[in-house]
Design a protein around this motif. Structure first.
Motif, PDB file in Angstrom:
ATOM      1  N   LEU A  89       0.658  -1.360   0.088  1.00  0.00           N
ATOM      2  CA  LEU A  89      -0.011  -0.081  -0.071  1.00  0.00           C
ATOM      3  C   LEU A  89       0.874   1.196  -0.065  1.00  0.00           C
ATOM      4  O   LEU A  89       0.448   2.208  -0.717  1.00  0.00           O
ATOM      5  N   HIS A  90       2.018   1.309   0.883  1.00  0.00           N
ATOM      6  CA  HIS A  90       2.716   2.388   0.784  1.00  0.00           C
ATOM      7  C   HIS A  90       3.625   2.702  -0.534  1.00  0.00           C
ATOM      8  O   HIS A  90       3.873   3.698  -0.930  1.00  0.00           O
ATOM      9  N   SER A  91       3.802   1.538  -1.116  1.00  0.00           N
ATOM     10  CA  SER A  91       4.364   1.797  -2.751  1.00  0.00           C
ATOM     11  C   SER A  91       3.553   2.233  -3.537  1.00  0.00           C
ATOM     12  O   SER A  91       3.664   2.918  -4.406  1.00  0.00           O
ATOM     13  N   ALA A  92       2.274   1.871  -3.559  1.00  0.00           N
ATOM     14  CA  ALA A  92       1.000   2.203  -4.264  1.00  0.00           C
ATOM     15  C   ALA A  92       0.740   3.717  -3.752  1.00  0.00           C
ATOM     16  O   ALA A  92       0.802   4.649  -4.960  1.00  0.00           O
ATOM     17  N   ALA A  93       1.170   4.355  -2.816  1.00  0.00           N
ATOM     18  CA  ALA A  93       0.795   5.603  -2.443  1.00  0.00           C
ATOM     19  C   ALA A  93       1.959   6.508  -2.809  1.00  0.00           C
ATOM     20  O   ALA A  93       1.721   7.614  -3.310  1.00  0.00           O
ATOM     21  N   GLU A  94       3.087   5.848  -3.319  1.00  0.00           N
ATOM     22  CA  GLU A  94       4.487   6.486  -3.925  1.00  0.00           C
ATOM     23  C   GLU A  94       4.163   6.626  -5.429  1.00  0.00           C
ATOM     24  O   GLU A  94       4.408   7.757  -6.122  1.00  0.00           O
ATOM     25  N   ILE A  95       3.826   5.562  -5.983  1.00  0.00           N
ATOM     26  CA  ILE A  95       3.632   5.261  -7.364  1.00  0.00           C
ATOM     27  C   ILE A  95       2.488   5.971  -7.982  1.00  0.00           C
ATOM     28  O   ILE A  95       2.530   6.366  -9.316  1.00  0.00           O
ATOM     29  N   LEU A  96       1.223   5.487  -7.597  1.00  0.00           N
ATOM     30  CA  LEU A  96       0.030   5.842  -8.200  1.00  0.00           C
ATOM     31  C   LEU A  96      -0.158   7.360  -8.554  1.00  0.00           C
ATOM     32  O   LEU A  96      -0.720   7.562  -9.722  1.00  0.00           O
ATOM     33  N   PRO A  97       0.356   8.551  -7.747  1.00  0.00           N
ATOM     34  CA  PRO A  97       0.146   9.586  -8.254  1.00  0.00           C
ATOM     35  C   PRO A  97       0.832  10.054  -9.670  1.00  0.00           C
ATOM     36  O   PRO A  97       0.420  11.007 -10.180  1.00  0.00           O
ATOM     37  N   LYS A  98       2.056   9.422  -9.725  1.00  0.00           N
ATOM     38  CA  LYS A  98       2.618   9.634 -10.782  1.00  0.00           C
ATOM     39  C   LYS A  98       3.171  10.994 -11.137  1.00  0.00           C
ATOM     40  O   LYS A  98       2.466  11.760 -11.566  1.00  0.00           O
ATOM     41  N   ALA A 180       1.094  11.820   0.059  1.00  0.00           N
ATOM     42  CA  ALA A 180       0.934  11.959   1.681  1.00  0.00           C
ATOM     43  C   ALA A 180      -0.457  11.620   1.756  1.00  0.00           C
ATOM     44  O   ALA A 180      -0.643  10.874   2.841  1.00  0.00           O
ATOM     45  N   GLU A 181      -1.251  11.907   1.282  1.00  0.00           N
ATOM     46  CA  GLU A 181      -2.824  11.697   1.524  1.00  0.00           C
ATOM     47  C   GLU A 181      -2.998  10.256   1.228  1.00  0.00           C
ATOM     48  O   GLU A 181      -3.709   9.584   2.007  1.00  0.00           O
ATOM     49  N   LEU A 182      -2.438   9.575   0.291  1.00  0.00           N
ATOM     50  CA  LEU A 182      -2.451   8.265  -0.052  1.00  0.00           C
ATOM     51  C   LEU A 182      -2.060   7.299   1.158  1.00  0.00           C
ATOM     52  O   LEU A 182      -2.435   6.245   1.549  1.00  0.00           O
ATOM     53  N   GLU A 183      -0.928   7.900   1.592  1.00  0.00           N
ATOM     54  CA  GLU A 183      -0.166   7.152   2.553  1.00  0.00           C
ATOM     55  C   GLU A 183      -1.018   7.060   4.012  1.00  0.00           C
ATOM     56  O   GLU A 183      -0.808   6.044   4.671  1.00  0.00           O
ATOM     57  N   GLY A 184      -1.643   8.219   4.104  1.00  0.00           N
ATOM     58  CA  GLY A 184      -2.653   8.566   5.185  1.00  0.00           C
ATOM     59  C   GLY A 184      -3.668   7.475   5.076  1.00  0.00           C
ATOM     60  O   GLY A 184      -4.249   6.616   6.223  1.00  0.00           O
ATOM     61  N   ALA A 185      -4.186   7.117   3.768  1.00  0.00           N
ATOM     62  CA  ALA A 185      -5.239   6.082   3.738  1.00  0.00           C
ATOM     63  C   ALA A 185      -4.740   4.782   4.024  1.00  0.00           C
ATOM     64  O   ALA A 185      -5.294   3.689   4.575  1.00  0.00           O
ATOM     65  N   ALA A 186      -3.388   4.471   3.564  1.00  0.00           N
ATOM     66  CA  ALA A 186      -2.666   3.238   3.891  1.00  0.00           C
ATOM     67  C   ALA A 186      -2.492   2.859   5.311  1.00  0.00           C
ATOM     68  O   ALA A 186      -2.778   1.909   5.862  1.00  0.00           O
TER      69      ALA A 186
END
Length: 200
Positions: A89-98, A180-186
């Motif tokens: 999930l944290h890798s997704a938070a880093e990569i998904l925003p692109k 940062a927002e996606l990491e919060g969700a993770a």
């Protein structure tokens, strides 16, 4: 006398097609759009890929092989399943925003929201998402076998929960959510991890 035709770089053309399909979707990406993005004329495109449908199938496979591992390979890392899912999930938070030239979100998730596909593509992309679920399921089953999770854990529900988190993060990234927002969700998702204390 005509000059010698430029050699067709199939890998580069497939990468360009993948990015266009990812950005616009199957239905909205016209053959003219694809030819322009790939830098080829339509006879070369059809000779290499036969049809728009076949090109999309090749593009989604290329996506799985090139874009999937930086996120989904993290699932197998970590000493525990909880660590593996957190890494995913944290890798997704880093990569998904692109922050690079690729579109935001996950190609296999975003198309499922609004795109119109031929049946063969719908099946292929559904399998990609099914494989995601299967990978989570296997990691959680191993957690039960290792005593990390209770034998009473609903593995099916927990697998679907974490896949839903990933899918939701993909859509939010498409809508502009930051790392940062996606990491919060993770982090919030990992706080929902079942509490289990092994005895004996």
């Amino acid at each position: 006398m005509a000059g010698r035709p430029r050699e067709f770089d199939r890998e580069a053309a497939l990468e360009a097609a993948m990015l266009l399909f990812w950005r616009k979707g199957y239905a909205a990406a016209s053959m003219n759009d694809l030819c322009e993005a790939m830098g080829v004329r339509s006879p070369s495109l059809y000779a290499a890929f036969e049809s728009k449908e076949a090109l999309y199938l090749a593009a989604i496979e290329h996506y799985v092989q090139t874009e999937g591992p930086p996120v989904w390979d993290r699932l197998g890392e970590g000493a525990t399943a909880r660590e593996g899912i957190a890494k995913l999930l944290h890798s997704a938070a880093e990569i998904l925003p692109k922050s690079r030239s690729a579109p935001a979100g996950c190609m296999a998730v975003l198309g499922a929201v609004s795109d119109e596909w031929p049946a063969s593509i719908a099946r292929a992309v559904r399998k990609v998402r099914s494989d995601m679920l299967s990978n989570l399921h296997a990691r959680l089953q191993a957690a039960v076998a290792d005593g990390e999770l209770s034998a009473a854990t609903d593995i099916e529900a927990l697998s679907r929960f974490y896949l839903s988190v990933y899918q939701g993060m993909s859509i939010q990234a498409k809508d502009g959510a930051t790392q940062a927002e996606l990491e919060g969700a993770a982090d919030a998702a990992m706080a929902a991890w079942p509490q289990f204390r092994r005895t004996g």
